[in-house]
Design a protein around this motif. Structure first.
Motif, PDB file in Angstrom:
ATOM      1  N   SER A   1       0.821  -1.207   0.000  1.00 51.09           N
ATOM      2  CA  SER A   1       0.000   0.000   0.000  1.00 51.09           C
ATOM      3  C   SER A   1       0.858   1.262   0.000  1.00 51.09           C
ATOM      4  CB  SER A   1      -0.923  -0.004   1.219  1.00 51.09           C
ATOM      5  OG  SER A   1      -1.801  -1.102   1.198  1.00 51.09           O
ATOM      6  N   THR A   2       1.806   1.347   0.938  1.00 50.87           N
ATOM      7  CA  THR A   2       2.593   2.571   1.110  1.00 50.87           C
ATOM      8  C   THR A   2       3.425   2.883  -0.125  1.00 50.87           C
ATOM      9  OG1 THR A   2       2.709   2.148   3.495  1.00 50.87           O
ATOM     10  CG2 THR A   2       4.249   3.765   2.585  1.00 50.87           C
ATOM     11  N   ILE A  57       1.456   3.696  -3.345  1.00 47.80           N
ATOM     12  CA  ILE A  57       0.987   5.080  -3.369  1.00 47.80           C
ATOM     13  C   ILE A  57       2.148   6.031  -3.630  1.00 47.80           C
ATOM     14  CG2 ILE A  57       0.015   6.924  -1.933  1.00 47.80           C
ATOM     15  CD1 ILE A  57      -1.562   4.640  -0.478  1.00 47.80           C
ATOM     16  N   GLN A 102      -4.933   2.293   8.624  1.00 43.07           N
ATOM     17  CA  GLN A 102      -4.391   2.343   7.276  1.00 43.07           C
ATOM     18  C   GLN A 102      -5.399   1.816   6.250  1.00 43.07           C
ATOM     19  OE1 GLN A 102      -0.899  -0.007   6.392  1.00 43.07           O
ATOM     20  NE2 GLN A 102      -0.225   1.447   4.864  1.00 43.07           N
ATOM     21  N   THR A 103      -6.126   0.781   6.596  1.00 44.80           N
ATOM     22  CA  THR A 103      -7.162   0.256   5.698  1.00 44.80           C
ATOM     23  C   THR A 103      -8.217   1.311   5.419  1.00 44.80           C
ATOM     24  OG1 THR A 103      -6.811  -1.950   6.636  1.00 44.80           O
ATOM     25  CG2 THR A 103      -8.823  -1.601   5.373  1.00 44.80           C
ATOM     26  N   THR A 145      -6.655   3.944   2.949  1.00 43.15           N
ATOM     27  CA  THR A 145      -6.575   3.515   1.548  1.00 43.15           C
ATOM     28  C   THR A 145      -7.965   3.417   0.920  1.00 43.15           C
ATOM     29  OG1 THR A 145      -6.440   1.219   2.345  1.00 43.15           O
ATOM     30  CG2 THR A 145      -4.373   2.300   1.749  1.00 43.15           C
ATOM     31  N   SER A 146      -8.966   3.052   1.721  1.00 43.68           N
ATOM     32  CA  SER A 146     -10.346   3.022   1.201  1.00 43.68           C
ATOM     33  C   SER A 146     -10.797   4.433   0.839  1.00 43.68           C
ATOM     34  CB  SER A 146     -11.285   2.423   2.250  1.00 43.68           C
ATOM     35  OG  SER A 146     -10.911   1.114   2.584  1.00 43.68           O
ATOM     36  N   ILE A 199      -3.407   7.240   6.129  1.00 43.39           N
ATOM     37  CA  ILE A 199      -2.496   6.152   5.749  1.00 43.39           C
ATOM     38  C   ILE A 199      -1.165   6.313   6.462  1.00 43.39           C
ATOM     39  CG2 ILE A 199      -1.243   5.108   3.813  1.00 43.39           C
ATOM     40  CD1 ILE A 199      -3.605   6.030   2.022  1.00 43.39           C
ATOM     41  N   TYR A 213      -6.074   1.185  -5.450  1.00 45.72           N
ATOM     42  CA  TYR A 213      -6.154   1.478  -4.025  1.00 45.72           C
ATOM     43  C   TYR A 213      -7.213   0.621  -3.344  1.00 45.72           C
ATOM     44  CZ  TYR A 213      -3.408   5.551  -5.442  1.00 45.72           C
ATOM     45  OH  TYR A 213      -2.444   6.368  -5.968  1.00 45.72           O
ATOM     46  N   CYS A 270      -5.513  -2.504  -2.478  1.00 47.43           N
ATOM     47  CA  CYS A 270      -4.721  -2.302  -1.257  1.00 47.43           C
ATOM     48  C   CYS A 270      -5.595  -2.436  -0.013  1.00 47.43           C
ATOM     49  CB  CYS A 270      -4.056  -0.929  -1.268  1.00 47.43           C
ATOM     50  SG  CYS A 270      -2.771  -0.717  -2.499  1.00 47.43           S
ATOM     51  N   SER A 271      -6.781  -1.825  -0.047  1.00 47.08           N
ATOM     52  CA  SER A 271      -7.692  -1.870   1.100  1.00 47.08           C
ATOM     53  C   SER A 271      -8.148  -3.298   1.384  1.00 47.08           C
ATOM     54  CB  SER A 271      -8.913  -0.987   0.842  1.00 47.08           C
ATOM     55  OG  SER A 271      -8.528   0.343   0.591  1.00 47.08           O
TER      56      SER A 271
END
Length: 581
Positions: free
Chosen positions: A44-45, A48, A106-107, A110-111, A154, A219, A222-223
């Motif tokens: 995720s990080t 992005i 963090q979830t 990203t959502s 995030i 994204y 990622c979520s």
């Protein structure tokens, strides 16, 4: 009785608070569940970060320098918040709860980012920012506010999560057991492998989905992946080992500083035997003759002990010698810490300006066009290849010729600084070539120049990270007190944070200074109209100067940890010599 005692881990509990049974808790299975969280966090990080600058410039229509600073500020905040996460884990929540809570944050972030990049109301009207004939409208305050809120959610989740994942993973192995201690060493290797794997997936698969399918879809992936990683992590609740918290090391440091400051005018006792010490003999750190002003914290004076229990001192007025020595050990690391910040400033350019350079150049292989953000694959590839060569070639050669297991941690850091300096020089040369093509053909959307001329700068800085990351992690863990391993890891991660922040500061200063002259600004709103090569040369010069300072600091550090690291008991007269901090 001995057999019964050996079946449990002395300093660990199970989820019910009972002593952790060795056969039912810990080991590789719970550790693997923890690694699942780390690989999704990295996906995720980095997914992005490496491609965010193209979204800010191409979709939100922001100037290139502003976009670069948004990315570096986001990454810097993520790593800086590791200190907050570590403090909460050590003082209140514990590592398990910290991971679960911040992974959920963090979830959520990203959502929200997936929604922000999907809705057309949250971005300005589309246009080609590279064409001078079009007047592109920048994103307004509301649109940027939603984007910032998602990004910093995030960042908060990443900081809290990253501060505890490696520590909770090592908690699953007993250092006092020879077999489990060996497995712990493999855990560190696999932890770094999972970080690299997550990054590799981010700069290839995820960046491709962002460019060809849609950012909201990427994204969203990622979520969803982080959500399932949390479920996997929670499934191991009954199998984990939970280490008892010893309190926040940050508080312990402030206690020493506060006590030493309060007693700055107090005379030293005639002998070190009169300094306060309450630690068990096996856990004591012997007194050293460095930073003697901190020894005032261990000097006993009237009023140091609690009124209710005279045997318990007020920790803000009197600290044991071992606690003072732990602070001294951390203080000795500070010069090394400070001189490694510059590397991460050069690293920041690989996910900002270098990616933006690639967007202006030819990136096709046959009919397939490589996304600009995917050029970071050369960066990740350099890390993996360097680690493999070092492990399989350099270490065996060093062991055969010199009897040592490869380079020392200080030598690895030095190699990383040298490679990053060369990487900035290579970046300046490639940008000079790119600008010459701009002058020849004009300001077009895609220059007739292969983006593969950027590969050397990615390879050099990537190889540099392989050396400097492992060197930093080694020295900050092995040269710090046992009770401050979490803090020292956080201190290591703050070098990444400050490197990103220094990049933002440097970009702002250079843009302000060079933009006031009649000539071309180094960092123009469109990099085709600027002199990014001069900015890279500036970074190369600063990196070279920093390398010289680092070498000086290593000489001082070796002297401090060898010839001067002497117990005070060996001093001829049993008295103290005044020394200023």
């Amino acid at each position: 009785m001995e057999e019964k005692m050996s079946s449990t881990v002395a300093d660990a509990e199970d989820y019910r608070g009972f002593p952790a049974e060795r056969t039912k808790t810990g080991g590789w299975m719970p550790a693997a569940l923890i690694l699942a969280i780390e690989i999704c966090e990295r996906l995720s990080t980095m997914g992005i970060a490496v491609n965010l600058v193209t979204y800010l410039v191409g979709t939100m229509h922001l100037p290139s320098s502003t976009s670069a600073n948004i990315v570096t500020d986001f990454m810097g905040t993520s790593f800086l918040l590791c200190l907050l996460g570590g403090f909460l884990a050590d003082s209140f929540l514990g590592r398990y709860k910290t991971i679960a809570i911040f992974a959920s944050v963090q979830t959520l972030g990203t959502s929200m980012l997936a929604v922000a990049t999907k809705l057309p109301q949250l971005r300005p009207p589309p246009c080609n920012i590279n064409l001078a004939t079009q007047n592109c409208k920048q994103a307004n305050g509301f649109q940027m506010g939603i984007l910032y809120f998602a990004l910093y959610l995030i960042a908060l989740g990443t900081g809290g999560l990253k501060s505890s994942v490696s520590g909770f993973g090592t908690d699953q192995f007993d250092e006092k057991d020879e077999r489990e201690r060996a497995n712990m060493a493999y855990f560190f290797n696999r932890f770094f492998f999972f970080i690299s794997t997550g990054t590799l997936m981010a700069v290839t698969v995820l960046v491709y989905i962002q460019d060809k399918v849609g950012r909201s879809v990427a994204y969203g992936i990622c979520s969803i992946s982080m959500f399932f990683a949390i479920l996997i992590f929670l499934s191991g609740t009954m199998r984990y080992r939970y280490k008892r918290s010893l309190g926040s090391p940050i508080v312990h440091i402030f206690q020493v500083i506060a006590a030493a400051k309060r007693k700055r005018k107090v005379d030293f006792p005639p002998s070190i035997d009169l300094l306060y010490e309450n630690s068990a003999e096996a856990k004591r750190i012997h007194h050293t003759d460095q930073f003697l002003c901190l020894d005032k914290a261990a000097t006993i004076t009237e009023g140091d002990f609690q009124k209710i229990d005279s045997s318990a001192p007020n920790p803000w007025k009197l600290c044991p010698v071992t606690q003072v020595e732990e602070v001294k050990m951390m203080a000795r690391l500070l010069p090394i810490w400070a001189t490694t910040i510059m590397f991460w400033t050069t690293y920041a350019q690989m996910i900002t300006f270098s990616v933006e350079q690639a967007t202006t150049m030819e990136r096709s292989i046959g009919k397939f066009q490589i996304p600009a953000g995917s050029f970071a694959i050369f960066f990740v590839g350099a890390i993996l290849i360097t680690l493999a060569v070092y492990d399989r070639l350099i270490m065996p050669i060093c062991k055969k010729w010199k009897g040592k297991e490869g380079f020392t941690s200080l030598q690895r850091i030095a190699i990383g600084l040298v490679l990053s300096t060369l990487g900035m020089a290579a970046a300046a040369i490639s940008e000079l070539k790119r600008l010459s093509v701009v002058r020849a053909v004009g300001n077009t959307s895609t220059l007739p120049l292969s983006a593969f001329i950027l590969v050397p700068q990615f390879l050099l800085v990537g190889a540099g990270e392989a050396f400097i990351y492992t060197g930093q992690l080694d020295i900050f863990i092995t040269r710090s007190p046992k009770g401050m391993k979490t803090l020292s890891t956080g201190l290591f991660l703050t070098t990444l944070s400050l490197g990103f922040f220094f990049s933002s500061f440097l970009v702002a200063v250079v843009k302000r200074v060079t933009g006031n002259h009649n000539g071309k600004a180094w960092l123009a709103d469109n990099i085709n109209n600027g002199r990014l090569d001069l900015f890279y040369w500036l970074l190369a010069v600063l990196s070279f100067i920093n390398l010289g300072v680092y070498l000086f600091c290593t000489v001082w550090y070796k002297a401090q940890t060898s010839s001067k690291d002497v117990q005070m008991e060996t001093v001829g007269n049993d008295s103290f010599a005044e020394e200023k901090c």
